[in-house]
Design a protein around this motif. Sequence first.
Motif, PDB file in Angstrom:
ATOM      1  N   PRO A   1     -32.759   3.143  -4.078  1.00 50.76           N
ATOM      2  CA  PRO A   1     -31.317   2.954  -4.239  1.00 50.76           C
ATOM      3  C   PRO A   1     -30.986   2.514  -5.660  1.00 50.76           C
ATOM      4  O   PRO A   1     -31.767   1.798  -6.304  1.00 50.76           O
ATOM      5  N   LEU A   2     -29.820   2.928  -6.130  1.00 48.46           N
ATOM      6  CA  LEU A   2     -29.339   2.475  -7.438  1.00 48.46           C
ATOM      7  C   LEU A   2     -28.775   1.067  -7.302  1.00 48.46           C
ATOM      8  O   LEU A   2     -28.168   0.724  -6.288  1.00 48.46           O
TER       9      LEU A   2
ATOM     10  N   LEU B   1     -34.329  -2.638  -1.104  1.00 49.87           N
ATOM     11  CA  LEU B   1     -35.244  -2.790  -2.230  1.00 49.87           C
ATOM     12  C   LEU B   1     -34.895  -1.719  -3.268  1.00 49.87           C
ATOM     13  O   LEU B   1     -35.328  -0.573  -3.171  1.00 49.87           O
ATOM     14  N   PRO B   2     -34.084  -2.073  -4.259  1.00 49.35           N
ATOM     15  CA  PRO B   2     -33.565  -1.071  -5.200  1.00 49.35           C
ATOM     16  C   PRO B   2     -34.364  -1.022  -6.507  1.00 49.35           C
ATOM     17  O   PRO B   2     -35.240  -1.865  -6.770  1.00 49.35           O
TER      18      PRO B   2
ATOM     19  N   ALA C   1     -29.821   6.220 -12.852  1.00 49.61           N
ATOM     20  CA  ALA C   1     -29.619   6.843 -11.545  1.00 49.61           C
ATOM     21  C   ALA C   1     -30.603   7.984 -11.314  1.00 49.61           C
ATOM     22  O   ALA C   1     -31.131   8.148 -10.206  1.00 49.61           O
ATOM     23  N   SER C   2     -30.843   8.801 -12.355  1.00 50.78           N
ATOM     24  CA  SER C   2     -31.788   9.910 -12.189  1.00 50.78           C
ATOM     25  C   SER C   2     -33.206   9.393 -11.982  1.00 50.78           C
ATOM     26  O   SER C   2     -33.981   9.971 -11.216  1.00 50.78           O
TER      27      SER C   2
ATOM     28  N   ALA D   1     -42.079  -1.209  -9.941  1.00 51.68           N
ATOM     29  CA  ALA D   1     -43.378  -0.853  -9.357  1.00 51.68           C
ATOM     30  C   ALA D   1     -43.651  -1.685  -8.109  1.00 51.68           C
ATOM     31  O   ALA D   1     -44.152  -1.168  -7.089  1.00 51.68           O
ATOM     32  N   LEU D   2     -43.333  -2.963  -8.158  1.00 52.87           N
ATOM     33  CA  LEU D   2     -43.518  -3.809  -6.976  1.00 52.87           C
ATOM     34  C   LEU D   2     -42.616  -3.350  -5.834  1.00 52.87           C
ATOM     35  O   LEU D   2     -43.021  -3.360  -4.666  1.00 52.87           O
ATOM     36  N   VAL D   3     -41.400  -2.934  -6.162  1.00 53.51           N
ATOM     37  CA  VAL D   3     -40.497  -2.403  -5.139  1.00 53.51           C
ATOM     38  C   VAL D   3     -41.142  -1.200  -4.443  1.00 53.51           C
ATOM     39  O   VAL D   3     -41.103  -1.085  -3.214  1.00 53.51           O
TER      40      VAL D   3
END
Length: 423
Positions: free
Chosen positions: A199-200, A161-162, A190-191, A89-91
Amino acid sequence: MSDLLWPGDARSGDLCTDAAVLTALLRVESAWLGADLSGLAGPDDLPALAVRAEEGGNPVIPLLALLRSRNAPDGLHRGLTSQDVLDTALVLCLREAAKRIRDDLAAQIATLAELADRHRHTDMAGRTLTQHAIPITFGLKVAGWLQGVLDARDLLAAVDLPIQIGGAAGSLAAVVAIEGSPDLAVARVASTAARLGLPLHQPWHTGRAPFTRFGDALVTCTDAWGRIANDVLTLTRPEIGELSLAAVGGSSAMPNKRNPTLAVLVRRAALAGPPLAATLHTAAASMVDERADGAWHVEWATLRTLARRTVAAGSQTADMLAGLRVDEQRMAATLAAARPGIDAEQRKYADAAAALWTTEPSELDSSVKSPSSSPGRVGARDGNHLADQDHDEPPTGGSARQEPYRGATDEIIDAALARAGEK
């Protein structure tokens, strides 16, 4: 969100506010579950969530209880841990802040590129250690500002930022148990990343480089803006008066004041940024086990504060530069008043070149002869370069009219402008 003690905070809008964080938390849980949870909680729930967050030490725990009390679908949060949801969430919040900053950087770059080109031959006094040094041009100074802003642009663009999902201890054990195999567990992550537009990445529970790199990028921005603000604050002093700002602030007591408020506030942000980034690094260095006790928790408000202040400073810097006024006559007058002292370096090299001109070629040391010199020419120093010079054209001496002493100014400006045009 408002902050009376950080003027300009309103420029950051809703970025990283409690409401924005709640929205991001709901987005993460929704993406993992594959169902829309946004209607189950909202801003009215924030006061209670903030109070109840103390019980478990983070806001995810009371949010999950609230969602379940409102009949959230089965499978809510299954396989996740609080850190997965809060970190991701922060990302999401920080990526929105980064977008705002990139937009302001682009505006600053356009303004600075135009200023550097327009003033490439606007002479002024260069200063080192607060004292007159040699003549420069205002365009060269602006090119230096521009290079700093370009460094900030490039560093921010390189920050990744993943998504952060690892389960209880970073092994995805519960997700593997639910999905039936490691491959399916990774596919689930990944989904979820794809739904969130992230990004993963492998789980980074106690490896906090994504956040420290982002904090460093923000401070690189405020460093560049602070450097510009410092020059503006110096050159707008009434006794110098080489620059002024279109928008100025007043005083509660002195009607005569025309304070360069935007520059003051940008400098403030530049001073406040590094300690916040240091907190992120201290937290990263204090991580322990698979989730840290306190070091993880101190990141949240630090990231919010640093992001909001950087966004506000970026907007203020863009406005400051757009309203910058250059007094070319005042610059020329300051430079004239600094003579002849400010031309000392130029005279030194001119005198050295004159001495070479009066020396017989046979007396010249081979180290100063131009490799391509033809008979009747000697290697003579012109400014910062060795140049061929005819014997019948002696260099200008110290008593003659001073020619522009600009070195590679045009080349330096052109290089900055070329870089500014890169995407």
